[in-house]
Design an enzyme around this catalytic site. Structure first.
Site, PDB file in Angstrom:
ATOM      1  N   SER A 143       0.842  -1.201   0.000  1.00 58.44           N
ATOM      2  CA  SER A 143       0.000   0.000   0.000  1.00 58.44           C
ATOM      3  C   SER A 143       0.879   1.254   0.000  1.00 58.44           C
ATOM      4  O   SER A 143       1.628   1.471  -0.940  1.00 58.44           O
ATOM      5  CB  SER A 143      -0.953  -0.044   1.199  1.00 58.44           C
ATOM      6  OG  SER A 143      -2.008   0.863   1.043  1.00 58.44           O
ATOM      7  N   ASP A 147      -0.486  -4.749  -3.644  1.00 58.32           N
ATOM      8  CA  ASP A 147      -1.867  -4.269  -3.643  1.00 58.32           C
ATOM      9  C   ASP A 147      -2.018  -2.760  -3.609  1.00 58.32           C
ATOM     10  O   ASP A 147      -2.786  -2.208  -2.803  1.00 58.32           O
ATOM     11  CB  ASP A 147      -2.666  -4.885  -2.487  1.00 58.32           C
ATOM     12  CG  ASP A 147      -4.147  -5.024  -2.865  1.00 58.32           C
ATOM     13  OD1 ASP A 147      -4.423  -5.503  -3.970  1.00 58.32           O
ATOM     14  OD2 ASP A 147      -5.015  -4.631  -2.069  1.00 58.32           O
ATOM     15  N   HIS A 187      -6.924  -6.864   1.324  1.00 57.48           N
ATOM     16  CA  HIS A 187      -5.936  -5.831   1.035  1.00 57.48           C
ATOM     17  C   HIS A 187      -4.581  -6.158   1.658  1.00 57.48           C
ATOM     18  O   HIS A 187      -3.536  -5.897   1.068  1.00 57.48           O
ATOM     19  CB  HIS A 187      -6.454  -4.486   1.561  1.00 57.48           C
ATOM     20  CG  HIS A 187      -5.515  -3.350   1.346  1.00 57.48           C
ATOM     21  ND1 HIS A 187      -4.933  -3.070   0.130  1.00 57.48           N
ATOM     22  CD2 HIS A 187      -5.045  -2.402   2.204  1.00 57.48           C
ATOM     23  CE1 HIS A 187      -4.152  -2.005   0.234  1.00 57.48           C
ATOM     24  NE2 HIS A 187      -4.200  -1.588   1.488  1.00 57.48           N
TER      25      HIS A 187
END
Length: 434
Positions: free
Chosen positions: A206, A232, A362
């Site tokens: 992220s 991700d 996630h």
């Protein structure tokens, strides 16, 4: 239910495949409490919606890697970082009026093994990669992992040299976070007393994906950087578009917890983290106890809402930098819908490796640590320069032939056989025209 219905149901269930284990550790010791939960596998490709469901099911005994028999302790109690890393580092730095103590976890490499340098996402900590670290070491025992806590996250602290801590301005710009990462890597070499840095593979989840891409693009780690992997996050649907719904998410999550166990339970029940073992080691670093609050003393360590002004700065231009930076490139996603146009074109052109884990949320490295580790180790091996066997240079080949031609052995061996001693060596023989 009638006997006919029961027999029909049993026949249907018998045809279903056995439930796959989340991990592949055959030595795990099952440990469960009646309150322990895990999550159903649902195809949910939204990085924000991974925290939206509260549905739970009872886990199978196979879904509990790293478990140890803990007498009198609930299955949702925290796991110590020492079970996953060898040691922790405290790296001091003075910048202007600020005194920063960068904190990181490390399992150092041995021999010529590589060093995976991991950077977590916003609101997480270096322990987000704890479970994945153990799996990497299983697959590649000589590898090392350095997992840092970003500023204002985990155990990394910032104070004012002059003593005016209340005047410290929050700085989460991408440039600042990138400089922090480079500092931690170089200072780790000093503290670990390495003569040179090992070969590096940067891994970022992220926000961390934006940071490691920026570092790779700037080239500040030089030739030691073999490759980098982004987990991700892309500039398109999974980052810029998702920022608009983050405010809603922040307003719906609890502001505090009664205990660490309740914090861990919320993360698993809400499907924020879909693996109980990962949650047990990573969640405690996200919370800190405030004794003055008697009702729910465990508060969030990082104020995510305060980072909102920096969100766009993190991801703007990410896809272009990812494709242009030097080194091997890996993009690991929880869903293909996260690809933006620029990355789709780059993927079709073979500019980077793409891996998709549709069963993960996630937090890919926490939900599927064994699979993530396997992909990262394979990725390193494909980019390992020491494993390359280069063909000899043309000049060296010609020189060796010339030396062979001048020796009796070379001339005799080549006679009549097209060897170095024959006139036709190195040329294609053609049948004479009639």
């Amino acid at each position: 239910m009638s006997d006919l219905q029961k027999s029909f149901a049993k026949a249907r269930l018998a045809k279903l495949p056995p439930e796959p284990p989340v991990f592949e550790d055959v030595n795990a010791i099952p440990e469960h409490s009646e309150h322990e939960t895990t999550e159903p596998h649902e195809d949910d490709d939204s990085s924000v919606s991974s925290t939206s469901s509260t549905g739970t099911i009872k886990p199978s005994p196979t879904q509990n890697l790293f478990s140890r028999p803990l007498k009198g302790r609930s299955g949702l109690t925290s796991l110590p970082w020492m079970d996953f890393f060898d040691r922790e580092l405290f790296l001091e730095q003075n910048i202007g009026d600020l005194h920063i103590v960068h904190h990181a976890y490390i399992s150092p490499p041995t021999g010529s093994g590589p060093l995976f340098v991991t950077h977590h996402g916003a609101g997480s900590s270096g322990l987000s990669f704890a479970a994945c670290t153990v799996e990497i070491k299983k697959l590649l025992p000589n590898a090392g992992v350095l997992s840092l806590d970003a500023r204002n996250h985990g155990s990394t602290t910032i104070s004012s040299i002059s003593g005016n801590d209340s005047e410290i301005k929050l700085d989460f710009t991408l440039d600042t976070l990138s400089r922090d990462l480079v500092f931690v890597v170089k200072q780790s070499r000093t503290q670990m007393k390495w003569e040179t840095l090992p070969d590096l593979v940067l891994v970022g989840h992220s926000l961390g994906g934006a940071v490691i891409t920026d570092v790779a693009k700037k080239g500040e780690l030089g030739s030691k950087l073999l490759a980098y992997a982004v987990l991700d996050v892309v500039e398109g649907s999974s980052a810029m578009d998702a920022l608009q719904s983050m405010e809603t998410y922040l307003s719906t999550r609890p502001s505090s917890f009664l205990s660490l166990a309740s914090g861990i339970e919320w993360h698993t029940r809400s499907r924020t983290i879909r693996n109980t073992t990962s949650a047990r080691v990573s969640v405690p670093a996200l919370l800190q106890e405030e004794p003055s609050s008697t009702d729910s003393p465990w508060k969030w360590r990082t104020d995510l809402a305060a980072t909102m002004p920096f969100w766009e700065n993190w991801f703007l231009g990410l896809s272009k930098k990812f494709l242009e930076a030097r080194g091997g490139k890996l993009l690991l996603l929880a869903g293909t819908d996260r690809l933006d146009k620029e990355l789709m074109i780059g993927q079709m052109q073979g500019k980077y490796q793409l891996q998709v884990f549709p069963d993960a949320g996630h937090f890919i490295q926490e939900d599927q640590p064994a699979k993530t580790a396997q992909v990262l180790v394979d990725f390193y091996k494909r980019n390992d320069r020491s494993a390359l066997v280069l063909p000899p240079k043309v000049g060296d080949i010609l020189a060796s032939k010339a030396m062979g031609k001048g020796t009796g052995v070379g001339a005799g061996a080549g006679a009549g056989a097209g060897g170095p001693g024959s006139p036709g060596f190195g040329m294609a023989w053609k049948k004479p025209r009639s």
